[in-house]
Design a protein around this motif. Sequence first.
Motif, PDB file in Angstrom:
ATOM      1  N   PRO A 168       0.807  -1.227   0.000  1.00  0.00           N
ATOM      2  CA  PRO A 168       0.000   0.000   0.000  1.00  0.00           C
ATOM      3  C   PRO A 168       0.837   1.273   0.000  1.00  0.00           C
ATOM      4  O   PRO A 168       0.505   2.242  -0.685  1.00  0.00           O
ATOM      5  N   SER A 169       1.920   1.286   0.762  1.00  0.00           N
ATOM      6  CA  SER A 169       2.736   2.503   0.838  1.00  0.00           C
ATOM      7  C   SER A 169       3.364   2.857  -0.503  1.00  0.00           C
ATOM      8  O   SER A 169       3.609   4.033  -0.794  1.00  0.00           O
ATOM      9  N   GLU A 170       3.624   1.856  -1.345  1.00  0.00           N
ATOM     10  CA  GLU A 170       4.208   2.113  -2.656  1.00  0.00           C
ATOM     11  C   GLU A 170       3.163   2.558  -3.668  1.00  0.00           C
ATOM     12  O   GLU A 170       3.498   3.112  -4.712  1.00  0.00           O
ATOM     13  N   ASN A 171       1.901   2.295  -3.372  1.00  0.00           N
ATOM     14  CA  ASN A 171       0.829   2.655  -4.299  1.00  0.00           C
ATOM     15  C   ASN A 171       0.066   3.902  -3.859  1.00  0.00           C
ATOM     16  O   ASN A 171      -0.991   4.203  -4.405  1.00  0.00           O
ATOM     17  N   LEU A 172       0.595   4.608  -2.882  1.00  0.00           N
ATOM     18  CA  LEU A 172       0.033   5.890  -2.475  1.00  0.00           C
ATOM     19  C   LEU A 172       0.132   6.869  -3.639  1.00  0.00           C
ATOM     20  O   LEU A 172       1.201   7.048  -4.219  1.00  0.00           O
ATOM     21  N   ARG A 173      -0.987   7.485  -3.990  1.00  0.00           N
ATOM     22  CA  ARG A 173      -1.013   8.430  -5.108  1.00  0.00           C
ATOM     23  C   ARG A 173      -1.193   9.851  -4.591  1.00  0.00           C
ATOM     24  O   ARG A 173      -2.153  10.144  -3.880  1.00  0.00           O
ATOM     25  N   ILE A 174      -0.284  10.733  -4.969  1.00  0.00           N
ATOM     26  CA  ILE A 174      -0.410  12.152  -4.659  1.00  0.00           C
ATOM     27  C   ILE A 174      -0.558  12.893  -5.979  1.00  0.00           C
ATOM     28  O   ILE A 174       0.362  12.920  -6.795  1.00  0.00           O
ATOM     29  N   ARG A 175      -1.721  13.463  -6.187  1.00  0.00           N
ATOM     30  CA  ARG A 175      -2.009  14.169  -7.434  1.00  0.00           C
ATOM     31  C   ARG A 175      -1.862  15.670  -7.242  1.00  0.00           C
ATOM     32  O   ARG A 175      -1.673  16.156  -6.135  1.00  0.00           O
ATOM     33  N   ARG A 176      -1.955  16.385  -8.345  1.00  0.00           N
ATOM     34  CA  ARG A 176      -1.769  17.840  -8.306  1.00  0.00           C
ATOM     35  C   ARG A 176      -2.735  18.502  -7.322  1.00  0.00           C
ATOM     36  O   ARG A 176      -2.350  19.392  -6.551  1.00  0.00           O
ATOM     37  N   ASN A 177      -3.994  18.086  -7.338  1.00  0.00           N
ATOM     38  CA  ASN A 177      -4.967  18.695  -6.430  1.00  0.00           C
ATOM     39  C   ASN A 177      -4.652  18.419  -4.965  1.00  0.00           C
ATOM     40  O   ASN A 177      -5.015  19.216  -4.088  1.00  0.00           O
ATOM     41  N   ASP A 178      -3.993  17.301  -4.685  1.00  0.00           N
ATOM     42  CA  ASP A 178      -3.588  17.029  -3.303  1.00  0.00           C
ATOM     43  C   ASP A 178      -2.534  18.039  -2.856  1.00  0.00           C
ATOM     44  O   ASP A 178      -2.596  18.565  -1.738  1.00  0.00           O
ATOM     45  N   LEU A 179      -1.580  18.327  -3.727  1.00  0.00           N
ATOM     46  CA  LEU A 179      -0.570  19.335  -3.395  1.00  0.00           C
ATOM     47  C   LEU A 179      -1.210  20.702  -3.181  1.00  0.00           C
ATOM     48  O   LEU A 179      -0.818  21.453  -2.277  1.00  0.00           O
ATOM     49  N   VAL A 180      -2.207  21.024  -3.996  1.00  0.00           N
ATOM     50  CA  VAL A 180      -2.915  22.298  -3.828  1.00  0.00           C
ATOM     51  C   VAL A 180      -3.632  22.325  -2.480  1.00  0.00           C
ATOM     52  O   VAL A 180      -3.593  23.329  -1.753  1.00  0.00           O
ATOM     53  N   ARG A 181      -4.288  21.229  -2.125  1.00  0.00           N
ATOM     54  CA  ARG A 181      -4.967  21.166  -0.820  1.00  0.00           C
ATOM     55  C   ARG A 181      -3.984  21.383   0.321  1.00  0.00           C
ATOM     56  O   ARG A 181      -4.278  22.082   1.301  1.00  0.00           O
ATOM     57  N   TYR A 182      -2.805  20.799   0.186  1.00  0.00           N
ATOM     58  CA  TYR A 182      -1.839  20.853   1.278  1.00  0.00           C
ATOM     59  C   TYR A 182      -1.201  22.232   1.424  1.00  0.00           C
ATOM     60  O   TYR A 182      -1.020  22.716   2.546  1.00  0.00           O
ATOM     61  N   ILE A 183      -0.870  22.879   0.305  1.00  0.00           N
ATOM     62  CA  ILE A 183      -0.293  24.224   0.434  1.00  0.00           C
ATOM     63  C   ILE A 183      -1.368  25.192   0.916  1.00  0.00           C
ATOM     64  O   ILE A 183      -1.088  26.113   1.693  1.00  0.00           O
ATOM     65  N   ARG A 184      -2.600  24.964   0.505  1.00  0.00           N
ATOM     66  CA  ARG A 184      -3.684  25.838   0.963  1.00  0.00           C
ATOM     67  C   ARG A 184      -3.905  25.669   2.466  1.00  0.00           C
ATOM     68  O   ARG A 184      -4.108  26.652   3.191  1.00  0.00           O
ATOM     69  N   ALA A 185      -3.859  24.440   2.956  1.00  0.00           N
ATOM     70  CA  ALA A 185      -4.076  24.212   4.385  1.00  0.00           C
ATOM     71  C   ALA A 185      -2.975  24.844   5.230  1.00  0.00           C
ATOM     72  O   ALA A 185      -3.254  25.504   6.239  1.00  0.00           O
ATOM     73  N   THR A 186      -1.730  24.662   4.838  1.00  0.00           N
ATOM     74  CA  THR A 186      -0.625  25.205   5.635  1.00  0.00           C
ATOM     75  C   THR A 186      -0.618  26.730   5.623  1.00  0.00           C
ATOM     76  O   THR A 186      -0.393  27.369   6.662  1.00  0.00           O
ATOM     77  N   THR A 187      -0.886  27.331   4.465  1.00  0.00           N
ATOM     78  CA  THR A 187      -0.893  28.798   4.409  1.00  0.00           C
ATOM     79  C   THR A 187      -2.159  29.374   5.048  1.00  0.00           C
ATOM     80  O   THR A 187      -2.125  30.484   5.594  1.00  0.00           O
ATOM     81  N   ARG A 188      -3.269  28.645   5.008  1.00  0.00           N
ATOM     82  CA  ARG A 188      -4.470  29.099   5.717  1.00  0.00           C
ATOM     83  C   ARG A 188      -4.228  29.124   7.223  1.00  0.00           C
ATOM     84  O   ARG A 188      -4.701  30.027   7.922  1.00  0.00           O
ATOM     85  N   PHE A 189      -3.525  28.129   7.725  1.00  0.00           N
ATOM     86  CA  PHE A 189      -3.250  28.104   9.164  1.00  0.00           C
ATOM     87  C   PHE A 189      -2.520  29.372   9.580  1.00  0.00           C
ATOM     88  O   PHE A 189      -2.914  30.041  10.549  1.00  0.00           O
ATOM     89  N   TRP A 190      -1.460  29.710   8.846  1.00  0.00           N
ATOM     90  CA  TRP A 190      -0.693  30.895   9.238  1.00  0.00           C
ATOM     91  C   TRP A 190      -1.461  32.179   8.965  1.00  0.00           C
ATOM     92  O   TRP A 190      -1.285  33.172   9.682  1.00  0.00           O
ATOM     93  N   GLY A 191      -2.329  32.171   7.969  1.00  0.00           N
ATOM     94  CA  GLY A 191      -3.172  33.342   7.750  1.00  0.00           C
ATOM     95  C   GLY A 191      -4.114  33.585   8.918  1.00  0.00           C
ATOM     96  O   GLY A 191      -4.349  34.725   9.329  1.00  0.00           O
ATOM     97  N   ARG A 192      -4.641  32.507   9.475  1.00  0.00           N
ATOM     98  CA  ARG A 192      -5.541  32.636  10.622  1.00  0.00           C
ATOM     99  C   ARG A 192      -4.786  32.975  11.902  1.00  0.00           C
ATOM    100  O   ARG A 192      -5.356  33.569  12.831  1.00  0.00           O
ATOM    101  N   ALA A 193      -3.517  32.597  11.968  1.00  0.00           N
ATOM    102  CA  ALA A 193      -2.704  32.915  13.149  1.00  0.00           C
ATOM    103  C   ALA A 193      -2.144  34.331  13.092  1.00  0.00           C
ATOM    104  O   ALA A 193      -1.668  34.848  14.110  1.00  0.00           O
ATOM    105  N   ASP A 194      -2.204  34.955  11.925  1.00  0.00           N
ATOM    106  CA  ASP A 194      -1.616  36.282  11.713  1.00  0.00           C
ATOM    107  C   ASP A 194      -2.475  37.354  12.392  1.00  0.00           C
ATOM    108  O   ASP A 194      -3.618  37.579  11.997  1.00  0.00           O
TER     109      ASP A 194
END
Length: 208
Positions: A168-194
Amino acid sequence: MMVLSEQLPRIFQANLARLYERIIEPAMDGLVVHPILEDGEARSMDEFLDRAGAQVDNYTSNEAAKSFVLTLAAVFERQLSSWARAMGLVDLAKLRGFQEHLLACANLASIDLAIGDLGTELTEIFTVANVVRHGEGASCERLRAMAPALWSDTASDYVDLMPGPRLPSENLRIRRNDLVRYIRATTRFWGRADPLPMAVTDPPYWLS
C-alpha cells in the motif's frame, strides 16, 4: 515596536508560498504525465518502449509529488516549533510529535481546526509524509482509513514499478490537487494565526 511572535505567521506563510510557487509548482509542471497508460500486447518494440517510458513518466511524477509533501510537512512542522517558542509556550519540551504541536499552536492563536476541515487536512499532510518516509506501518494504516481516495485499484494512469508483492505505501497516489490542498491548508493556518492588519486568511490556491 515589532513583536517577533506577531511577525512570524506572515513570514511563515510567505515562505511556504514561495516554496510552492517557485519550486514545487514549476517542477510538477515540468514533468510529463500521461492521462492513460496503454496496456495489452504491443505491436512492435518501439510501441513497447514507448509504453514503458510512459509508465516511468507517471511513476516519477508521483514520486516527485510525494517528496514535495514530505518537504511541505517538514517545513510546516519546523515553523510550528519556532512559533511556539516565540510565543513562550510553557512546557514546550513536553509536546510529543506533530499533532501535539499543532493543537498547542492552534490554541495559542484561537484557531478552530474544525472549520473547513483545516485540522483534518493538516493531519493528513503529516501522515502522508510519515508514509513517504517510513513505508508500511501504523501511519500507512491510519492514512488508508482517513484518506482512502489516495489509493485506487482501478487507476488507468499508474503502474507500480516496484517488484515483489504489492505494498500500500508504494501505491500511495499524490495528485496535483492534493498538493494544492496541502499548500492551501498550511498557508491558511498561518493566515488565521496572523494578528496583523490585512492578513491573508484564504490564500488563492484552488483545486482544478
